[in-house]
Design an enzyme around this catalytic site. Structure first.
Site, PDB file in Angstrom:
ATOM      1  N   HIS A  89       0.681  -1.178   0.028  1.00 50.06           N
ATOM      2  CA  HIS A  89      -0.014  -0.074   0.118  1.00 50.06           C
ATOM      3  C   HIS A  89       0.731   1.259  -0.006  1.00 50.06           C
ATOM      4  CE1 HIS A  89      -2.298  -3.167   2.177  1.00 50.06           C
ATOM      5  NE2 HIS A  89      -3.057  -2.835   0.943  1.00 50.06           N
ATOM      6  N   ASP A 146       8.235   5.892   6.021  1.00 54.76           N
ATOM      7  CA  ASP A 146       7.509   5.176   4.881  1.00 54.76           C
ATOM      8  C   ASP A 146       6.847   6.306   3.975  1.00 54.76           C
ATOM      9  OD1 ASP A 146       4.937   5.644   5.732  1.00 54.76           O
ATOM     10  OD2 ASP A 146       5.014   3.868   7.078  1.00 54.76           O
TER      11      ASP A 146
END
Length: 264
Positions: A89, A146
């Site tokens: 994702h 991230d």
């Protein structure tokens, strides 16, 4: 009424991708991440879309990973908040924004934290409400960064400042974000929607192919030497030079008129 955690609307060449979990400050559940990733892919593939606006609903832009779901996953033996979701994702979301062949505007309507901040950092423009702010947040919950923050943040503010923001996370105001290069513009809250609409409208009327080529050229040069970058620029110049929009621009220049671009 739609119950989707992400809404997607296209009008006048503008795709608006809105996180729609205001009660959860648009935190990223599994369903939200999947819907956001898919909406960005849809926008990239749709030739009718000439600019993408990513925004939030309610008082937050996005506060990052939904920690309640993360904790539930950990106690249930699932991996909903770290390694697998990064690959499935967060990485695709960052890639979709950074490689979008058209401009992406992050309309930061409130706090953007963690992956939410990273989504804004990956965008081409960051328009902030004066009451909004950024917080990298990752180190505060003992996570690494991230959604591309390790790549985008140093390029926006420099490595030293990026390390400070990542290792000592704190909320920085919209005005401070503007002063260090994290915000493209900051507008008063009551003027925010009009400012976003004006910028998106301007970009939607622009030379879409040229915008995409410029984005690719800048990304390419970040990891290549000057000779390679010059060669790549030449390829993009040849491609855009053969476009309909370039021909229209030349004709308009000769006629002393404003060009009307079609994005082709």
């Amino acid at each position: 009424m739609s119950t989707s955690p992400v809404t997607y609307d296209v009008a006048d060449g503008i795709a608006t991708v809105a996180l729609a979990r205001p009660d959860g400050m648009n935190s990223l559940t599994l369903a939200t991440k999947v819907a956001l990733r898919d909406a960005l892919h849809d926008a990239a593939a749709d030739s009718a879309v000439r600019v993408v606006v990513v925004t939030g609903s309610g008082r937050a832009f996005c506060v990052g990973q939904d920690l309640q779901e993360h904790v539930s996953g950990l106690t249930g033996g699932e991996d909903l908040g770290s390694s697998s979701t990064v690959v499935e994702h967060y990485n695709p979301i960052a890639t979709a924004i950074a490689t979008m062949p058209k401009p992406v505007v992050a309309a930061v309507n409130g706090i953007a934290a963690g992956a939410g901040a990273s989504i804004a950092f990956a965008s081409d423009f960051r328009v902030l409400k004066r009451s909004a702010g950024f917080n990298t947040a990752f180190a505060g919950i003992a996570f690494s960064c991230d959604t591309g923050a390790s790549w985008t943040l140093p390029r926006l503010v420099g490595q030293g400042r990026a390390m400070d923001l990542l290792l000592r996370p704190r909320t920085i105001s919209a005005d401070e974000a503007l002063s260090i290069g994290l915000a493209t513009s900051v507008v008063d809250d009551d003027a925010f929607e009009a400012a976003v609409a004006a910028l998106a409208g301007e970009l939607a009327q622009g030379p879409t192919l040229a915008y995409g080529a410029i984005k690719r050229a800048v990304a390419f040069s970040a990891t290549h030497d000057l000779p390679s970058s010059l060669e790549h620029e030449g390829q993009k110049m040849a491609m855009t030079g053969a476009s309909t929009d370039h021909a229209v621009a030349v004709e308009a220049f000769l006629a002393k008129q404003k060009p009307v671009f079609t994005g082709r």
